[in-house]
Design an enzyme around this catalytic site. Structure first.
Site, PDB file in Angstrom:
ATOM      1  CG  ASN A  13       0.368  -7.419 -15.475  1.00 38.37           C
ATOM      2  OD1 ASN A  13      -0.332  -8.383 -15.803  1.00 38.37           O
ATOM      3  ND2 ASN A  13       0.415  -6.306 -16.163  1.00 38.37           N
ATOM      4  N   GLY A  15       1.644  -9.340  -8.958  1.00 39.76           N
ATOM      5  CA  GLY A  15       1.114 -10.307  -7.983  1.00 39.76           C
ATOM      6  C   GLY A  15       1.087 -11.727  -8.543  1.00 39.76           C
ATOM      7  NE  ARG A  89       8.838   4.636 -10.663  1.00 34.14           N
ATOM      8  CZ  ARG A  89       9.882   4.861 -11.465  1.00 34.14           C
ATOM      9  NH1 ARG A  89      10.362   6.063 -11.600  1.00 34.14           N
ATOM     10  NH2 ARG A  89      10.447   3.872 -12.116  1.00 34.14           N
ATOM     11  CG  ASN A  96      -1.359   3.464  -6.101  1.00 34.08           C
ATOM     12  OD1 ASN A  96      -2.482   3.084  -6.437  1.00 34.08           O
ATOM     13  ND2 ASN A  96      -0.302   3.278  -6.853  1.00 34.08           N
ATOM     14  CG  ASN A 121       6.092   2.947  -8.413  1.00 36.10           C
ATOM     15  OD1 ASN A 121       7.007   3.060  -7.611  1.00 36.10           O
ATOM     16  ND2 ASN A 121       6.273   2.489  -9.649  1.00 36.10           N
ATOM     17  NE  ARG A 152      13.727  -1.803 -14.724  1.00 33.50           N
ATOM     18  CZ  ARG A 152      12.608  -1.284 -14.228  1.00 33.50           C
ATOM     19  NH1 ARG A 152      12.646  -0.197 -13.479  1.00 33.50           N
ATOM     20  NH2 ARG A 152      11.452  -1.867 -14.488  1.00 33.50           N
ATOM     21  CG  HIS A 176      11.541   3.008  -7.737  1.00 35.14           C
ATOM     22  ND1 HIS A 176      12.459   2.435  -8.568  1.00 35.14           N
ATOM     23  CD2 HIS A 176      10.337   2.670  -8.235  1.00 35.14           C
ATOM     24  CE1 HIS A 176      11.819   1.778  -9.525  1.00 35.14           C
ATOM     25  NE2 HIS A 176      10.537   1.914  -9.348  1.00 35.14           N
TER      26      HIS A 176
HETATM   27  O1  TXD Z   1      10.177  -1.032  -8.464  1.00 36.57           O
HETATM   28  C1  TXD Z   1       9.032  -0.949  -8.147  1.00 36.57           C
HETATM   29  N1  TXD Z   1       8.719  -0.736  -6.883  1.00 36.57           N
HETATM   30  C2  TXD Z   1       7.962  -1.078  -9.146  1.00 36.57           C
HETATM   31  C3  TXD Z   1       6.639  -0.677  -8.777  1.00 36.57           C
HETATM   32  C4  TXD Z   1       8.201  -1.617 -10.430  1.00 36.57           C
HETATM   33  C5  TXD Z   1       7.158  -1.828 -11.283  1.00 36.57           C
HETATM   34  C6  TXD Z   1       5.780  -1.516 -10.954  1.00 36.57           C
HETATM   35  N2  TXD Z   1       5.618  -0.875  -9.711  1.00 36.57           N
HETATM   36  C7  TXD Z   1       4.275  -0.627  -9.165  1.00 36.57           C
HETATM   37  O2  TXD Z   1       3.737  -1.855  -8.673  1.00 36.57           O
HETATM   38  C8  TXD Z   1       3.231  -0.138 -10.116  1.00 36.57           C
HETATM   39  O3  TXD Z   1       3.370   1.230 -10.372  1.00 36.57           O
HETATM   40  C9  TXD Z   1       1.986  -0.454  -9.325  1.00 36.57           C
HETATM   41  O4  TXD Z   1       1.752   0.553  -8.346  1.00 36.57           O
HETATM   42  C10 TXD Z   1       2.330  -1.753  -8.605  1.00 36.57           C
HETATM   43  C11 TXD Z   1       1.654  -2.999  -9.161  1.00 36.57           C
HETATM   44  O5  TXD Z   1       1.993  -3.180 -10.500  1.00 36.57           O
HETATM   45  P1  TXD Z   1       1.229  -4.274 -11.413  1.00 36.57           P
HETATM   46  O6  TXD Z   1       1.850  -4.251 -12.746  1.00 36.57           O
HETATM   47  O7  TXD Z   1       1.101  -5.564 -10.701  1.00 36.57           O
HETATM   48  O8  TXD Z   1      -0.209  -3.582 -11.488  1.00 36.57           O
HETATM   49  P2  TXD Z   1      -1.626  -4.246 -11.833  1.00 36.57           P
HETATM   50  O9  TXD Z   1      -1.456  -5.379 -12.790  1.00 36.57           O
HETATM   51  O10 TXD Z   1      -2.516  -3.122 -12.199  1.00 36.57           O
HETATM   52  O11 TXD Z   1      -2.099  -4.870 -10.441  1.00 36.57           O
HETATM   53  C12 TXD Z   1      -2.512  -4.120  -9.375  1.00 36.57           C
HETATM   54  C13 TXD Z   1      -3.573  -4.912  -8.683  1.00 36.57           C
HETATM   55  C14 TXD Z   1      -4.862  -5.085  -9.505  1.00 36.57           C
HETATM   56  O12 TXD Z   1      -5.184  -6.450  -9.627  1.00 36.57           O
HETATM   57  C15 TXD Z   1      -5.918  -4.337  -8.696  1.00 36.57           C
HETATM   58  O13 TXD Z   1      -7.211  -4.930  -8.769  1.00 36.57           O
HETATM   59  C16 TXD Z   1      -5.336  -4.455  -7.301  1.00 36.57           C
HETATM   60  O14 TXD Z   1      -3.956  -4.247  -7.471  1.00 36.57           O
HETATM   61  N3  TXD Z   1      -5.894  -3.511  -6.344  1.00 36.57           N
HETATM   62  C17 TXD Z   1      -6.058  -3.819  -5.047  1.00 36.57           C
HETATM   63  N4  TXD Z   1      -5.795  -4.948  -4.374  1.00 36.57           N
HETATM   64  C18 TXD Z   1      -6.085  -4.964  -3.064  1.00 36.57           C
HETATM   65  N5  TXD Z   1      -6.616  -3.907  -2.406  1.00 36.57           N
HETATM   66  C19 TXD Z   1      -6.880  -2.759  -3.050  1.00 36.57           C
HETATM   67  N6  TXD Z   1      -7.395  -1.712  -2.389  1.00 36.57           N
HETATM   68  C20 TXD Z   1      -6.610  -2.682  -4.436  1.00 36.57           C
HETATM   69  N7  TXD Z   1      -6.756  -1.709  -5.370  1.00 36.57           N
HETATM   70  C21 TXD Z   1      -6.316  -2.231  -6.536  1.00 36.57           C
END
Ligand code: TXD
Length: 319
Positions: A13, A15, A89, A96, A121, A152, A176
């Protein structure tokens, strides 16, 4: 002149939204990387087809191979698992951490000169682990949280005073998480500190306290509403603001999870502090004066980050 290259690790989402924003702003060519086959390619194709409608020139590609991030100027990492309702988190830590190891090694091997913004996170621990695994200089690896947390806070303050968000400037320090420290004293509406506005009778201390509390729980509020996944529009916008500060040498002062070594009495930790971002990456940690309550709040936050790092070290002895 060659275009800049932005690599987005994680095509979920955030990305996908990062890719869209980076393309609209023509920050450079974009590579979306993910471990899931088809998703980054599909999103890249879909987003490329926005180009003719929206009128941007950016080459957007999807990949499952780290070689394709070679030469990236900026890398934004969202890879991992997002929070589900009821999950903290910190529950995300184990999963993660392994993802950060793979990503860190991929960056070290293919794009060691990039400016890396971590969003995954639990943020303060993941950015630290990503820096350790990648071996990049500390000033080139930073975490995104404070820009979002203060956005926010600003949104709620603008709503409360019924003023334009453009005139609101708020400040959030610390980790955070639920221990973040929204600093009311440094939060202003067109330069007027929020406590002064309260004295003027334009709001009440109770309302400001409630806003501080809501800001702290800002991520969880959206997680609960969405039912699946977590916030992604504002997190992506925040990551892009940091990328732009670096790419355009804007010298912006932004609250980020940055490596602090000495300032604020913190040693060798990533924690949310105001930093100056320009062409040199994190060029400076800005040390502002804090009152006793904010100092104590920051200490709670720092202790929470330390606990997370200990948990990481227990999970991966190479750290
Ligand atoms: O303020 C902040 N820092 C944050 C953090 C605010 C909101 C969300 N935050 C965190 O960002 C959330 O807790 C997640 O750890 C990340 C990503 O959130 P998103 O909503 O984009 O999560 P998704 O949609 O699940 O996307 C994660 C993608 C998904 O497509 C997986 O297939 C991929 O990560 N993924 C990977 N990509 C590359 N390499 C590896 N190993 C991998 N594992 C999963």
């Amino acid at each position: 002149m060659a275009r800049k290259k932005i690599a987005l690790i994680g095509a979920g989402n955030i990305g996908g939204t990062l890719a869209h924003l980076a393309a609209q702003k023509e920050l450079g060519d974009i590579v979306l990387f993910d471990v899931v086959e088809g998703v980054p390619q599909g999103k890249a194709l879909d987003l490329s087809q926005c180009g003719p409608v929206e009128g941007f020139d950016a080459k957007i590609t999807g990949s499952n191979d780290y070689k394709d991030i070679a030469g990236a100027d900026v890398i934004i990492v969202t890879a991992g698992v997002a929070r589900k309702p009821g999950m903290s988190r910190d529950d995300l830590l184990g999963i993660n951490l392994k993802v950060m190891k793979a990503v860190g090694e991929g960056i070290a091997a293919n794009a060691p000169n990039a400016f890396v913004i971590c969003i995954t996170n639990p943020l303060d621990a993941m950015v630290w682990a990503l820096r350790e695994f990648s071996g990049l200089p500390h000033n080139m690896v930073v975490g995104m949280a404070g820009v979002l947390d203060s956005a926010r806070f600003s949104h709620f303050i603008a709503d409360e005073f019924d003023v334009s968000v453009r005139d609101v400037n708020t400040f959030v320090l610390g980790g955070h998480g639920d221990t973040m420290v929204p600093v009311v004293r440094y939060s202003t509406v067109n330069g007027i500190p929020v406590p002064d506005l309260v004295k003027m009778g334009l709001s009440t201390q109770e309302k400001i306290d409630a806003i501080v509390k809501r800001t702290r729980g800002g991520g969880g509020e959206i997680v609960a509403l969405l039912g699946t996944g977590s916030a992604f529009y504002a997190p992506a916008a925040s990551g892009i603001a940091m990328a732009e500060a670096y790419l355009s040498n804007q010298k912006r002062i932004l609250p980020c999870a940055a490596y602090v070594d000495g300032q604020y009495g913190v040693d060798g930790l990533y924690v949310g502090v105001p930093v100056l971002i320009g062409a040199g990456g994190v060029e400076k940690v800005i040390e502002i004066e804090l009152d006793e309550a904010d100092k104590a709040g920051l200490q709670v936050s720092v202790d929470a980050v330390k606990e997370l790092l200990d948990a990481c070290k227990a999970l991966d002895p190479s750290l």
